[in-house]
Design a protein around this motif. Structure first.
Motif, PDB file in Angstrom:
ATOM      1  N   GLU A  75      44.101  43.647  42.942  1.00 66.57           N
ATOM      2  CA  GLU A  75      42.942  43.906  43.794  1.00 66.57           C
ATOM      3  C   GLU A  75      42.511  42.576  44.399  1.00 66.57           C
ATOM      4  OE1 GLU A  75      39.861  46.002  41.650  1.00 66.57           O
ATOM      5  OE2 GLU A  75      41.356  47.255  40.658  1.00 66.57           O
ATOM      6  N   TYR A  77      39.417  40.811  47.029  1.00 63.95           N
ATOM      7  CA  TYR A  77      38.153  40.964  47.749  1.00 63.95           C
ATOM      8  C   TYR A  77      37.864  39.683  48.527  1.00 63.95           C
ATOM      9  CZ  TYR A  77      37.911  44.449  44.080  1.00 63.95           C
ATOM     10  OH  TYR A  77      38.211  45.480  43.233  1.00 63.95           O
ATOM     11  N   THR A  95      36.875  44.866  50.702  1.00 62.55           N
ATOM     12  CA  THR A  95      38.005  45.025  49.800  1.00 62.55           C
ATOM     13  C   THR A  95      39.275  44.982  50.637  1.00 62.55           C
ATOM     14  OG1 THR A  95      36.707  46.374  48.288  1.00 62.55           O
ATOM     15  CG2 THR A  95      39.105  46.544  48.121  1.00 62.55           C
ATOM     16  N   ALA A  98      43.345  47.222  46.866  1.00 63.70           N
ATOM     17  CA  ALA A  98      42.885  48.048  45.747  1.00 63.70           C
ATOM     18  C   ALA A  98      43.893  49.175  45.586  1.00 63.70           C
ATOM     19  CB  ALA A  98      41.484  48.592  46.018  1.00 63.70           C
ATOM     20  N   ASN A 141      40.130  38.054  42.877  1.00 64.72           N
ATOM     21  CA  ASN A 141      40.931  39.193  42.423  1.00 64.72           C
ATOM     22  C   ASN A 141      40.091  40.124  41.552  1.00 64.72           C
ATOM     23  OD1 ASN A 141      40.825  38.040  39.876  1.00 64.72           O
ATOM     24  ND2 ASN A 141      43.024  37.655  39.718  1.00 64.72           N
ATOM     25  N   GLU A 142      40.754  41.100  40.940  1.00 68.66           N
ATOM     26  CA  GLU A 142      40.069  42.117  40.134  1.00 68.66           C
ATOM     27  C   GLU A 142      39.339  41.540  38.923  1.00 68.66           C
ATOM     28  OE1 GLU A 142      44.354  41.835  38.818  1.00 68.66           O
ATOM     29  OE2 GLU A 142      43.323  41.955  40.736  1.00 68.66           O
ATOM     30  N   ASP A 143      39.720  40.344  38.494  1.00 71.30           N
ATOM     31  CA  ASP A 143      39.066  39.699  37.356  1.00 71.30           C
ATOM     32  C   ASP A 143      37.928  38.772  37.795  1.00 71.30           C
ATOM     33  OD1 ASP A 143      40.865  40.922  35.550  1.00 71.30           O
ATOM     34  OD2 ASP A 143      42.356  39.366  35.939  1.00 71.30           O
TER      35      ASP A 143
END
Length: 160
Positions: A75, A77, A95, A98, A141-143
């Motif tokens: 992911e 962002y 975004t 995703a 990222n997603e983290d």
């Protein structure tokens, strides 16, 4: 004597590490428009170039960007801030990658892979505002880990 020499060496290395920052890179410069950037990620710089400054005003221009990923991007962002005179006047976030929603060809790249894009970019704005300002861009990222980060200085002298 050895202990003091080692201590001095450690202090010098810490000072060099703390005082080092990435250089400011020139993206383009002509009579009416100047664009510069500096990575705000203390651990990684990246490469970015465009063909001609005058092409930016046409809203679609060719860009080349490259880096080695320090983090995977399942992911991704983006957050952009427009800063004028030290104050954030506009914030935009979106975004980019995703599950089931990928706008970029490099979505899903893994840590250590080379990320390279060469091709057209469309800004989606009618004109670049006249003046001097900073655009702060951060990709996470997603983290929530920074994948790339840069502050762009834009100086537009052209009156529309």
């Amino acid at each position: 004597m050895k202990t003091s020499s080692v201590l001095v060496l450690i202090l010098v290395l810490l000072y060099i590490n703390d005082s080092t920052e990435w250089p400011t890179h020139t993206v383009c410069k002509d009579d009416n428009l100047e664009i510069y950037y500096k990575s705000c990620d203390p651990q990684q710089d990246f490469a970015l170039s465009i063909d001609k400054c005058s092409d930016v005003a046409t809203h679609t221009f060719n860009v080349r960007a490259s880096t080695v990923l320090r983090h995977s991007i399942k992911e991704l962002y983006v957050k952009l801030n427009l800063i004028i005179n030290g104050k954030t006047v506009l914030t935009y976030s979106e975004t980019l990658c995703a599950p089931g929603h990928s706008k970029l060809i490099f979505c899903g790249k893994k840590k250590g892979e080379h990320l390279h894009y060469e091709g057209p970019v469309t800004l989606g704005i009618k004109e670049i505002p006249q003046g001097d300002y900073i655009i702060s861009a951060k990709l996470t990222n997603e983290d929530g880990v920074t994948v790339a980060c840069a502050d762009f200085t834009v100086k537009n002298y052209l009156e529309y």
